[in-house]
Each structure stands twice: as C-alpha cells, then as structure tokens.
Scaffold this motif. Structure first.
Motif, short mmCIF file in Angstrom:
data_model
loop_
_atom_site.label_atom_id
_atom_site.label_comp_id
_atom_site.label_asym_id
_atom_site.label_seq_id
_atom_site.Cartn_x
_atom_site.Cartn_y
_atom_site.Cartn_z
N GLY A 82 -9.12 6.68 0.16
CA GLY A 82 -8.04 6.94 -0.20
C GLY A 82 -6.90 7.36 0.66
O GLY A 82 -5.61 6.36 0.70
N LYS A 127 -3.53 2.73 -6.78
CA LYS A 127 -3.91 1.51 -6.73
C LYS A 127 -3.74 0.71 -7.96
O LYS A 127 -3.68 0.11 -8.39
CB LYS A 127 -4.98 1.45 -6.27
N GLN A 128 -3.49 1.43 -9.68
CA GLN A 128 -3.35 1.60 -10.76
C GLN A 128 -1.89 0.14 -10.71
O GLN A 128 -0.65 0.40 -10.60
CB GLN A 128 -3.14 2.39 -11.53
N LYS A 129 -2.05 -0.46 -10.95
CA LYS A 129 -0.39 -1.63 -11.50
C LYS A 129 0.42 -0.97 -12.51
O LYS A 129 1.25 -1.36 -13.04
CB LYS A 129 -1.27 -2.78 -11.46
N ARG A 150 4.96 5.43 -9.28
CA ARG A 150 4.60 4.33 -9.95
C ARG A 150 5.71 3.99 -11.05
O ARG A 150 6.69 3.06 -11.05
CB ARG A 150 3.37 3.75 -11.03
N ASP A 180 -6.27 8.17 -5.20
CA ASP A 180 -6.42 6.54 -4.82
C ASP A 180 -6.50 5.75 -5.85
O ASP A 180 -5.92 4.51 -5.77
CB ASP A 180 -7.85 6.28 -3.69
N ARG A 181 -7.62 6.08 -7.01
CA ARG A 181 -7.47 4.72 -8.19
C ARG A 181 -6.54 5.39 -8.69
O ARG A 181 -5.85 4.28 -9.14
CB ARG A 181 -8.40 4.94 -9.10
N GLN A 220 0.96 -1.32 0.32
CA GLN A 220 0.22 -0.10 0.31
C GLN A 220 0.48 1.27 0.73
O GLN A 220 2.19 1.14 0.55
CB GLN A 220 -0.66 0.07 1.05
N LYS A 221 1.01 1.89 -1.33
CA LYS A 221 1.38 3.42 -0.86
C LYS A 221 0.99 4.34 -0.32
O LYS A 221 -0.43 4.19 0.42
CB LYS A 221 1.56 3.97 -2.30
#
Length: 554
Positions: free
Chosen positions: A259, A551-553, A523, A547-548, A235-236
């Motif tokens: 988030g 959570k993106q990979k 990222r 937040d979205r 979790q960031k």
C-alpha cells in the motif's frame, strides 16, 4: 427693481454661467517626474527612467503591476533581483546585462539599476515573465503600464474635444484633442468619462462627445503546462518516512510495505550557513523502492539548527546554491520529489523560507519533481510553529504534510497521547479554515510510535518522563504483562497502564484502531493522503491496514 430682485437676477445669471459657460483656461499639468507612470488610470508616486527610449520601472510599480509584491524581490546587499512565477525563476543583478532564467543564461538589452535609493527594472524581463505592457508617449514622456490579461475599454472623440481636470465644463482644460482621437476609459462620473489621452494625460470628457470602441486586451504571457505532482487519479498518497541516521537500511530486510506508494528517506541536511548540503542518498534504496512501485521523495532538513538556517536563507546566491545541489542529487539518484523539513527556525526567517520555496519549486517542477513541505500544527511556539507561513507556502508547494503528532512531546510535563483524535482533527481544520490551504494539498502526518510515560512520586510531586517506542514493542509489553487495553474515548485510541519499579507506566496505543480513525479524517476532509513517521516504528500488520482504510469508500 428691488435690491432683493437684483440679487436674485444676479444669482440666476451666475448659475447659468456656471452651468453653460465653459472654462477656457488650461490646467497647469505637473505630474512630478520626467517620465510619470500611469497604471490602472492612476498616477504612480514614482516615475520611470528611459534608456534608449525603453522604460525601466521602479521596483514598487513592477511589483504592483505583476500582481504580487513577493514575486519580485530585491536584495540590496548583493544587488540581486529574483523574479518568480509558477514555472519560472529569473535571477539578475543591478548593472548586469546577463541573467539566468530557470538556470539557463539570458542576455538582457538593458540592465537593472539602483538610482537615488530606487531600483529600476527593465521592461523586457517583466514582459517575458508577467506579460506587462509599457508604452511611452512621445509627446509627453508619460509611461503607461498595463497588466497581463487586462481589458481596457477604448473610446473615440466624435469631434474636437476638450479634456478637463474634473467632470465639469467649469474645470480647466487638460488637453485639446482632435476628432477621432482614441482614449483609454478608466471610469465614469456624473455623465463624464474618466479618460487617458494618447499623450498619457488623465482627465474627463463628457459622454456625449465620445463613442465607445472595442476593448483593448493585453495578452497573457506563455506558460508551461501546469505541473501534475501525482498522476494516479483516485489513489491517495500513502507515504512513509525512512529515518536515516548513521547508515541506510538494508533494503532486503525492509519488507514489502503493501500500500505504501511513496517513501521519503531523510537523506539531505543543511551543513552550514554557506548552503552546503550533506547527502546520505543510497542508490540501492532507490532501486528497491522503484522495483516495488514506490516513488522516492528525498527529505531535505535544516538540521533543526536556527543560526545556520538564518544565514543560508538570507542570501540569494546561497539559496540558489542549495537549489542546484538538490537538483543535482535528485537527478543523480532518480528521485521523484523533494520533501522540505525545516524546524526550529527563527520567526524572523519566515519570509526568507517562503522565498526559498518560491525559488525552488519551479526548478524542481521543471525536472518533474514533486515538492512537499512539512509543517507542525498551529501553536504559539515561536521556533516550531510561528515561523511557518502556511497560507503562502500552501500556494506554492504541491503538498503540505501536517505533522500531527507530539501533542504531548518527549519532555512534556504531563503524560498524554502523542496525537489524540480531536487534537489531530483540529490541527487539520485550522490549516484549512485559517490559512486557506486546499484539502487536496494536505497530507495527514500520522505517528507509528507512541510514548511510554513514567509517573513517579518525587520530592516536589509527580515526576513525568517518557521514551518513544514502536508498535511491536508496545505489543510485546501488552502480551508479556497480559494487559487488557481499554478504549479512551477522549483520545480516540486504546490505553493501558501498569506498575513497574514503583512507578506508574502509561501508554496511549498506536494500532489499527487509531490508524483507522485518522484515515477517516482523510476521507472526511478529502485530503491528499497520509504520511507516517517513521517506517521502522510500524508493525508488519499496520501497512495493509492503512492501505485498506485508505481504499474504503465510506
């Protein structure tokens, strides 16, 4: 025999003499001190002093053996000595038998002392904190110092041996040693070992006269388990600052902030050069944060006042007073971290700021508090950038937050983005590449505000001014004026402009698009997370968007 033949014969005899006839004279040993010190097989410039047979090491030797000059600090004005490790802070003063180890009283058998301009430290705390080992040779008074974790090869004389000053039998004898004498091996040269005898002397013995034994290993000192600042794997960090000016916000009016997992209210401020800290901490705010699963990292600011900062950082007792206050406030308000925000600081205070953080961090960790520090992007500004030793601070703190905004500041003579994407990325890369701060320690500071730039013609040309506004205010302007934002490729964000009262108004917009681009840097470089300045500038829509994005990979 001819003269030439006689010369050749004489030369040959001389060569045989040099090669096979040993020197039986003794080397006049003078190591220049009553109690010389040998460290890593080298004679130190300064000697030790003994008290009841226990050695005290000069400050310079202690720093060298501890592996860091910065970890042991002496302040002459107060006679204070501060020793730091990753988990311990020891404070003592010269001529005092009392000390404090992580705030707890510690009795010393021997006191540190200042003698003839040199500070001597007792071996006891050096052994406890750094694992240093010191032995005194009874026959010579030589002090041998070994570092924690050091492995030293040992050797044994196979028969009576002569240790010489140089690796040749023609060198004078340093010491005659019996069979089975045990040496420390510090190197080899030309078929000879460079050894240290049981009496502490340094010299050479032929390899054929000794046999190697097992290595001597100096144990490491006991250390606490490494502190874990963030125990949410995968979790960031998604932090936002809460700017508290005159009064704290009403938590019931803040909203859920989906988030966000850390809030940092600007509660603590340095008030004077004596280290007094003003608190605006609010228990109701903490309860709200904890109910909403958010950690609270209270921000400690120097008030951006350089004179009081200089005075407060310069003295060990004042630094300790600040630390004790922060520890007390953190405990009182059940905080999970302290965020340090020192700005507008003289460059001469660079080392003192690092020392404050070095002394603060182990004690905050002992109370399970995360330590973060805010830094500006690197620039030539003396007061806003040059005073920050990012490399050294990065070794100490848990997180370094890069305040990647104010590329174009409030009084900038030129209008532009608060934080263009290329400038933001360059700011992060420089700290990683030039200062060696690990990406997993870096948090990217993102603006939730922008500036409305006003450009109007004046007597001497175009005059530029600005005002900071939040996301909702910009959205209202765009809606009311029916503006159509265009994407500025060079800045990596949307842009609008319009006329008002005969002046050009220009806005580089902070919105979901700009936030997504910056989180993309998190990222790309695998940073620890983001921090946004500041909560009240953000729109309701930006929180779930960040937040979205986090959570993106990919």
């Amino acid at each position: 025999m001819t003269f030439c033949g006689l010369m050749a014969l004489a030369f040959g005899i001389w060569i045989i003499y040099l090669k096979f006839v040993p020197n039986f004279s003794y080397f006049d040993i003078d190591y220049g001190a009553e109690h010389p010190i040998v460290f890593n097989g080298e004679l130190m410039k300064e000697g030790a002093v003994l008290e009841n047979g226990e050695p005290k090491l000069p400050l310079s030797v202690a720093q060298l053996a501890a592996g860091s000059k910065e970890s042991i600090r002496y302040e002459e004005q107060s006679g204070s000595i501060i020793m730091t490790t990753s988990d311990k802070v020891l404070r003592m003063k010269t001529e005092a038998l009392t000390a404090a180890l992580n705030e707890k009283p510690l009795e010393l058998r021997f006191a540190a002392e200042a003698r003839d301009g040199t500070v001597y430290l007792p071996i006891e705390p050096l052994e406890q904190l750094y694992g240093l080992y010191a032995e005194v040779a009874e026959s010579t008074g030589i002090v041998t110092v070994l570092a924690a974790g050091q492995a030293v090869q040992l050797a044994e004389a196979v028969e009576e041996a002569k240790m010489r000053s140089e690796p040749t039998i023609r060198a004078p004898i340093v010491e005659a040693l019996p069979a089975n004498a045990v040496f420390r091996v510090w190197g080899e040269k030309d078929g000879w070992y460079r050894l240290q005898s049981p009496g502490g002397y340094i010299g050479y013995i032929s390899k054929r006269d000794v046999k190697l034994r097992e290595a001597e290993k100096i144990p490491e000192p006991e250390r606490s388990e490494p502190f874990v600042a963030w125990n949410k794997p995968g979790q960031k960090i998604n932090m936002t600052w809460e700017a508290v000016y005159n009064r704290n916000p009403d938590p019931s009016k803040i909203g859920p902030l989906p988030g966000v997992n850390v809030v940092s209210p600007t509660w603590f401020e340095l008030l004077d050069g004596d280290g007094k800290i003003r608190s605006k901490a609010d228990a109701a705010y903490v309860r709200w944060a904890h109910r909403n699963n958010k950690q609270v990292w209270g921000l400690f600011s120097n008030g951006f006042e350089p004179e009081r900062t200089t005075e407060a950082l310069a003295d060990a007792d004042t630094r300790f007073s600040m630390i004790k206050q922060l520890l007390a406030y953190a405990k009182m308000f059940n905080l999970q971290g302290i965020n340090i925000d020192f700005e507008n600081v003289y460059t001469k205070d660079k080392e003192n700021l690092v020392q404050f953080v070095r002394e603060l961090t182990p004690l905050l960790h002992e109370q399970n508090l995360a330590v973060s520090i805010d830094v500006t992007p690197k620039s030539n500004s003396e007061m806003w950038s040059a005073f920050l030793d990012r490399r050294e601070l990065g070794r100490i703190v848990d997180y370094m937050i890069v305040m990647a905004y104010d590329e174009h500041w409030a009084s900038s003579p030129k209008a532009g983005s608060v934080a263009s994407l290329p400038w933001t990325e360059a700011s992060v890369k420089r700290i990683i590449e030039e200062d060696g701060v690990p990406p997993e320690k870096l948090i990217l500071g993102m603006p939730l505000y922008t500036r409305i730039w006003t450009e109007k013609q004046g007597e001497s040309g175009v005059e530029v001014s600005s005002k900071a506004v939040g996301m909702d205010q910009v959205a209202d302007i765009i809606a009311q004026r029916k503006l159509k934002p265009e994407f500025d490729e060079s800045a990596g964000q949307h842009y609008v402009e319009y006329e008002e009262n005969g002046a050009l108004q220009r806005i580089w917009i902070e919105d979901e698009r700009s936030a997504a681009s910056r989180v993309g840097l998190v990222r790309k470089y695998d940073l620890a997370g983001v921090a946004t300045w500041q909560r009240s500038f953000g729109s309701a829509e930006i929180w779930p968007a960040i937040d979205r994005f986090l959570k993106q990979k990919s």
